[in-house]
Structures are given as structure tokens and as C-alpha cells.
Motif scaffolding. Structure first.
Motif, PDB file in Angstrom:
ATOM      1  N   UNK A 101       0.942  -0.952  -0.110  1.00 46.14           N
ATOM      2  CA  UNK A 101       0.143  -0.226  -0.399  1.00 46.14           C
ATOM      3  C   UNK A 101       1.323   1.413  -0.241  1.00 46.14           C
ATOM      4  N   UNK A 102       2.613   1.114  -0.419  1.00 50.90           N
ATOM      5  CA  UNK A 102       3.169   2.206  -0.078  1.00 50.90           C
ATOM      6  C   UNK A 102       2.954   3.859  -1.169  1.00 50.90           C
ATOM      7  N   UNK A 103       2.751   2.845  -2.155  1.00 50.71           N
ATOM      8  CA  UNK A 103       2.293   3.747  -3.166  1.00 50.71           C
ATOM      9  C   UNK A 103       1.407   4.733  -2.947  1.00 50.71           C
ATOM     10  N   UNK A 104       0.312   3.832  -2.006  1.00 48.54           N
ATOM     11  CA  UNK A 104      -1.039   4.746  -1.559  1.00 48.54           C
ATOM     12  C   UNK A 104      -0.561   6.235  -1.146  1.00 48.54           C
ATOM     13  N   UNK A 105       0.167   6.516  -0.015  1.00 49.14           N
ATOM     14  CA  UNK A 105       0.544   7.350   0.757  1.00 49.14           C
ATOM     15  C   UNK A 105       1.233   8.648  -1.060  1.00 49.14           C
ATOM     16  N   UNK A 106       1.153   8.550  -1.347  1.00 53.02           N
ATOM     17  CA  UNK A 106       1.585  10.015  -2.249  1.00 53.02           C
ATOM     18  C   UNK A 106       0.439  11.496  -1.850  1.00 53.02           C
ATOM     19  N   UNK A 107       1.209  12.009  -2.101  1.00 53.00           N
ATOM     20  CA  UNK A 107       0.646  12.890  -1.541  1.00 53.00           C
ATOM     21  C   UNK A 107       0.024  13.798  -2.607  1.00 53.00           C
ATOM     22  N   UNK A 108      -1.068  13.366  -3.421  1.00 52.35           N
ATOM     23  CA  UNK A 108      -2.158  14.874  -4.479  1.00 52.35           C
ATOM     24  C   UNK A 108      -1.574  15.798  -4.393  1.00 52.35           C
ATOM     25  N   UNK A 109      -0.625  16.702  -5.188  1.00 51.26           N
ATOM     26  CA  UNK A 109      -0.993  17.970  -4.796  1.00 51.26           C
ATOM     27  C   UNK A 109      -1.651  19.082  -5.921  1.00 51.26           C
ATOM     28  N   UNK A 110      -2.307  19.938  -6.035  1.00 51.19           N
ATOM     29  CA  UNK A 110      -2.532  20.157  -7.484  1.00 51.19           C
ATOM     30  C   UNK A 110      -1.243  21.633  -8.143  1.00 51.19           C
ATOM     31  N   UNK A 111      -1.090  21.320  -9.192  1.00 52.34           N
ATOM     32  CA  UNK A 111       0.320  22.365  -9.644  1.00 52.34           C
ATOM     33  C   UNK A 111      -0.455  24.077  -8.857  1.00 52.34           C
ATOM     34  N   UNK A 148       9.981  22.496 -11.888  1.00 50.85           N
ATOM     35  CA  UNK A 148       8.724  21.811 -11.279  1.00 50.85           C
ATOM     36  C   UNK A 148       8.788  20.641 -12.789  1.00 50.85           C
ATOM     37  N   UNK A 152       8.961  16.522 -14.084  1.00 48.85           N
ATOM     38  CA  UNK A 152       8.004  16.367 -13.650  1.00 48.85           C
ATOM     39  C   UNK A 152       7.753  15.068 -14.553  1.00 48.85           C
TER      40      UNK A 152
END
Lengths: 228, 271, 228
Positions: A101-111, A148, A152
Motif C-alpha cells: 500500500x505504500x504508493x497509496x501515500x503519495x500526496x496529490x497536490x494540484x499544480x 518542477x 515531472x
């Protein structure tokens, strides 16, 4: 499936069921069916569900404790477990699989606005120089923004412009196209199409030129963008 | 209704129906929708529909609406005109000198359109009637996300991207690759803008109304734009494209396109 | 990389794989264990997870497709199902138990008839241009309709049509499939019958060959459809 189960015929229309239903009118579902119901409720619930709540939700006469035992056994050794949380029950991922589940912790932030605008300009005008980006946005471009977008993998350096100073240009990458589901940058919708799709801020109708809105008569720039 | 001829019960019923349709005209999504409703009265498979009869029904509907002084939207009238044309083509023997599709082809296409619309309507009903997420079936209520490893991932959707671009492009009168100094509105730009817009100024219009968006609020931007636009109006006046008027000192300057001044841009552009 | 590893048939884009992975160092887990892992990942996520994502998350060498087949069989007839959504997979409660989930039910946005029909037309005719939608419904499409469907995440821009004017097309999304419980757009109810009846053909008004029905999106709409 239970639909074929002759004892199960009257369950479907949800709205018609009422907690005040006279008990005994409907036969109690078989234990396997009760287990199925609890499974669905626990899966869909945002919180652990208490025995009392389960008893209330299931049809009259169900043996929730018994069904829970069955369900617990069924999930023993599986990737997901039935666990007790205080006096409530919940489904939880098996502890030994937590690493999955580790990849689940990616914090999605809007550009940031600066970044998305810069990206949009590069996409629509590529190859485009830094000075041109600044000209279009009307503010100077911070280093971080370009960094940035590069990091990306959405933009990269293009060829140098054959003008004095031979400035670097930026172009969008294949990753960019993948991410946005585009075949080519030419698939980006034009201003007019955006307006027709209702995706532009409705700052007045086209043609109302004398009012103080931002709606210029169809601008000639767009069509030129993609001509070679 | 003025029709004094004896009517059968059916005819009366049909007429009442028509009136019901008219009262309901706002409930129809355009002429095709109305035609579909009318066609159901024939109680036959859409593939066997009599387009002639349908055209007559539609025309009767439009006429009845007119008699009741109900204003129909333009598209209903356009359809009426087309159906009247189709009807006459269907009734008259084919003219061998006439080019283009036959009346039968046109009628068949209309029937196809109706059938297709009905099919899509049924399909949308079936679609919306399906078991749906959040209504009949559900996703995991408590998705698990242990906070072990934190990594920021920036996201953006295509919609955000194109809206960002649209925001930029509609924010100002931007022209790509032109290197303007900020707050200076060049004469060339003003001239181009005014030249494009003056044609609409059939009546006297305040010159200030021609200022570009984003340059209208008081301040240096407005001053620059006003000066350039005024200079541009002088230039166009010199070319005979417009007239300028000012009733007294400091009164608003007004401009108007010169009616006889429509000449080719290229021949008169002095630059 | 798939090219190097014959055991790795349907694997993801290589770039996404962690460079620190040491392929081959660990034995591939048995299929039952792979199934458990996928079960855990899918249970943990509310959104469908793509095959590519599953492959990326599981250890090198796993046969995701095979494990999914096992998992699907395991959940057949249960209160929770494994469902396919486009190229992704998700766990969803069985539809016949919806009545149990009253507390979880979300208010479904009430869509206008125009929006519903437009959605159906896009689903059945996709990729479809704005002009084609208008041609089918016989009325021009209001901006709000497309906007609304986009906002709900049910439609998106498709590729441009390679016809004069290169109009944009619309297609339905994975969210659409998920919402309506469809594995693929091919599973739309009645699709085959409609196709066989010729009702999904793009057929313009006879004689109007020039404009066909791929008019540019700026086509003012329906009033012109019936002229000439």
C-alpha cells in the motif's frame, strides 16, 4: 447468486423495506446470505460497524454473531481480514501486505497556477522560449516552475531558437501527452472550442464588444498556432 | 377553431391532442422531438411510418399554433418549411430534370432520424436504469492509506490545463510573439483594432467604447490606450473610413463609420 | 523491461519501475499469494486500479491477469465482487444488496433530459463530434450540458476527427464505466442490436454530401441541418 434462491425472492426493492416491518413476514435469509450481507455492509462502510448496527441493518431474525464467525473464517489467511475494532467490525488489509500500500501515500497536490499556466503555454506554443512565456503570462518565470515541470517529466528543452542570443526553447514530452491523454499537442482544444463547450468563464457573450468584458472578437492567434 | 365541417370523433380527438401538444411546446426538445411524439400516433413501427402523414400532422400543428397565436421557435418553422417542401415533392410526380436526392430518399432519412432519436432515447433510459455506483453497488467505504511514505506528486487534468490557457488568452488582448512594453498600447494595435471594429459603428459611438478590455480602468493603461485609439481614429478619418464628432470642448469624442467610405484596406493603407 | 524478461508478459512502462528493484533476486510468489496481494491492493482502493498499476505494485514476475481470474472466481456470488472497469479492476458490492446500504447511498445528481440523452449519444456513438450529437437530437447543444458531463467526469475529449475543421470528439471515461457498472463501452445495453439495425451509422441528409456531418464545431447548429 442469490437471485436464483427461491427463498430470496422478495429482498430486492430496498426502499420498501422498513425497520418497522412486521417481523416474521419475511423468512430469515440463510446464514450464507447473512454473511454476504455483512460482507457488503462492512466493505462499503466508512467506519467500523457495531453489532447493534449490523443487527439493525440486516433483516429481522438474522444471527449476526454467527454470520460474523463464518465471515471471519472465510477471510482467514486472505489478503484482507475481518477484524474487531472495539465493539465494532471492519475489513482491513492483512498486516503482512502493508508494504503493497505504500504508493497509496503519495500526496496529490494540484499544480500551482504559475506551473499550470506555464505548462499550458508550452503545450500550445511549443517550441517556446522563456522570454515568450514571460511575455504571455505578464510576469517573470521563477526557476522553480521550470524545474518542477522538468522534474515531472512533462517538459524538456527543445532546439535553440535561431535568433540573437540563440535562446533555449521548451517543448512538452511524450509523458505529458500520456498523462493528458493526447495523441499530439495538436489535439488540444482551441479557444473557440472551449468556449463552445462552456469551459470558458462566462464573462459575457461574444459580440458584446462594447461591454467591459474580456471577450475579444475571435482572436486570430489560435489558428496560427499549429501551422507549420 | 373555425372548421365548421362535421368531424368524426377521431378528428376531434386529434385536434384536442394537437392543442395539448401546443400548450406543451416548451416540453419538447426541438422539432425532431415533436415529430417523434407525433409519429407515435400512427401506432406503427417507425420503419413503416408514413412521412407524408407525419408532415401533414406537423404542419397542422404549426398552423394550429399560429391560430392560437403561440410563437414557435425558429427551428420549428424551419422544419415546417422543409416538411412543406417534402410534402409537395412526395405528392407531385418526380421531375426528371430535378437534381439531387429524391423525395423518397429525404423521407427515408427523416424516418431514420426519428428511429435513431427514439433508439437513443431508449438507450439513455436503459443506461440510467442500470445498477449504479453509489446507488446499487458501492466502493470501499474506508480506503486504506497508511501514511508511511510521503511523496508529493503534482497533478493536473487536461481540463485544468486548457482552462489555464484560456484564462491567459482571454485575460488580455494577447498576441503571441509580440514584445510590447507593459502599459503602452501601440498605435499600430489601436489602428488594427479600430479598423476591425469601426464597421459596426453605424451610429455615433463613444470613442472610449473602443478601448480594448483590460485597458479601460483609469490609470496609465487607459491613458495610453485612449491616446493611441484617438490617434488611430484620426488616421482612419484621414483615410475616409470614419467621421469624428465632438459637441464641445472636453465632451466625449464620438466616431461613426463613413457610409460611403468602404474601400479596400490594402489600397489605402499608407504604411 | 519486458523485452529482456520473457516471464514478464504484460508489464507496465519500464520507467515507472523502481530502479532499485533487483529483478530475479527474489523468487516469484506463488499464484495464491499473488492473488492475496491483488486482493489487498484492490480492497484498499476506492478507485479502480489499472492492470499496469497492479503489475507495478506486485513483485517482479507476477502474473496479474492469471491472479485476477482466480480472485474473480473466488468472489463470484459473494457480497463483494471483483469487477472490471475498462483496463482497471475494482472491488464493488453486489448490486442486489444495495438496499442494505441506505446510509452509504449518495444523492444522485438529477440530470436533465438533454444531459442524459447527450451522455447516451456520446456513449453509443463515441468518438462523436458536437455536430453529430446535434444532428441526432435535432437541437443545438447548450454549453452547460457538455460542461456538466465533463465536470461529473463521465466524458472527456477524444481525438480530433480527421475531417475538414478537425473537430474535437467526445468519448466516455473510465469513471463512466465504473458508475454504470460496465466492463467496457462494448457492454452498453443493446449496443449490438443498435449497430445491427444501422442506428449507430453516421448518416447525413441525402444530397448534403459536402458538409456530411462532420461540420466544424462552430456550426451554428440545427437550423442548418434541414436546409438545402
Amino acid at each position: 447468486m442469490t437471485e436464483n434462491d427461491p427463498t430470496e425472492t422478495q429482498v430486492t426493492p430496498a426502499e420498501k423495506r422498513d425497520p418497522n416491518d412486521t417481523p416474521g413476514l419475511f423468512p430469515v435469509p440463510p446464514i450464507a446470505e447473512q454473511e454476504r450481507m455483512i460482507e457488503a455492509v462492512l466493505f462499503a462502510s466508512a467506519e467500523p460497524v457495531t453489532m447493534a448496527e449490523l443487527t439493525k441493518r440486516l433483516p429481522e431474525g438474522c444471527d449476526v454473531a454467527e454470520a460474523l464467525v463464518h465471515l471471519r473464517n472465510r477471510y482467514a489467511g486472505r489478503g484482507v481480514h475481518l477484524v474487531r475494532v472495539g465493539d465494532a467490525w471492519a475489513m482491513r488489509t492483512a498486516a503482512d501486505l502493508g508494504w503493497l500500500m505504500r504508493t497509496e501515500q503519495v500526496e496529490q497536490r494540484k499544480l500551482s497556477r504559475a506551473a499550470i499556466e506555464t505548462l499550458a503555454i508550452i503545450a500550445y506554443h511549443q517550441p517556446v522560449t522563456r522570454a515568450e512565456i514571460e511575455e504571455i503570462r505578464g510576469v517573470s518565470l521563477s526557476r522553480g516552475t521550470i524545474d518542477l515541470l522538468m522534474e515531472m517529466g512533462w517538459i524538456r528543452f527543445g532546439r535553440r531558437r535561431m535568433t540573437p542570443g540563440r535562446p533555449l526553447t521548451f517543448v512538452v514530452t511524450g509523458d505529458f501527452l500520456d498523462h493528458f491523454g493526447l495523441e499530439t499537442p495538436r489535439d488540444l482544444p482551441g479557444l473557440k472550442e472551449l468556449r463552445e463547450a462552456g469551459l470558458l468563464d462566462s464573462r459575457g457573450m461574444p459580440g458584446a464588444t462594447l461591454s467591459d468584458d474580456d471577450d475579444e472578437p475571435e482572436d486570430p492567434g489560435q489558428t496560427e498556432l499549429f501551422e507549420d | 377553431m373555425t372548421d365548421a365541417a362535421p368531424q368524426t370523433g377521431d378528428a376531434i380527438a386529434a385536434r384536442l391532442d394537437d392543442e395539448a401538444l401546443i400548450v406543451d411546446v416548451d416540453g419538447y426538445e426541438g422539432p425532431l422531438d415533436l415529430l417523434l411524439t407525433l409519429s407515435r400516433r400512427q401506432k406503427v413501427d417507425l420503419r413503416k411510418i408514413s412521412v407524408l402523414q407525419l408532415a401533414e400532422q406537423y404542419l397542422r400543428f404549426v398552423e394550429a399554433a399560429r391560430a392560437l397565436r403561440i410563437e414557435l421557435a425558429a427551428d420549428y418553422l424551419v422544419m415546417a418549411a422543409w416538411l412543406a417542401f417534402l410534402k409537395s415533392r412526395l405528392l407531385l410526380p418526380p421531375d426528371p430534370t430535378e437534381e439531387g436526392p429524391s423525395a423518397e430518399d429525404l423521407a427515408a432519412h427523416l424516418a431514420f432520424q426519428l428511429e435513431r432519436l427514439e433508439a437513443m432515447r431508449e438507450a439513455s433510459g436503459r443506461l440510467m436504469g442500470r445498477d449504479r455506483l453509489g446507488r446499487e453497488f458501492f466502493a470501499r467505504g474506508a480506503p486504506e492509506t497508511h501514511a508511511i511514505e510521503k511523496r508529493t506528486q503534482h497533478t493536473a487534468t487536461l481540463l485544468e490545463l486548457v482552462q489555464a490557457y484560456a484564462r491567459l488568452r482571454t485575460r488580455d488582448d494577447f498576441r503571441p510573439y509580440a514584445f510590447d512594453r507593459t502599459d503602452i498600447y501601440p498605435l499600430e494595435t489601436a489602428l488594427e483594432r479600430l479598423r476591425g471594429m469601426i464597421g459596426e459603428a453605424v451610429n455615433w459611438s463613444d470613442l472610449a467604447g473602443f478601448l480594448p478590455p483590460g485597458w479601460r480602468l483609469a490609470g496609465s493603461r487607459r491613458r495610453s490606450a485612449l491616446a493611441s485609439t484617438f490617434a488611430a481614429s484620426l488616421e482612419l478619418a484621414k483615410q475616409g473610413r470614419l467621421d469624428i464628432q465632438q459637441s464641445e470642448t472636453f465632451a466625449p469624442i464620438r466616431v461613426r463609420v463613413r457610409q460611403d467610405g468602404r474601400r479596400d484596406d490594402r489600397t489605402q493603407d499608407p504604411s
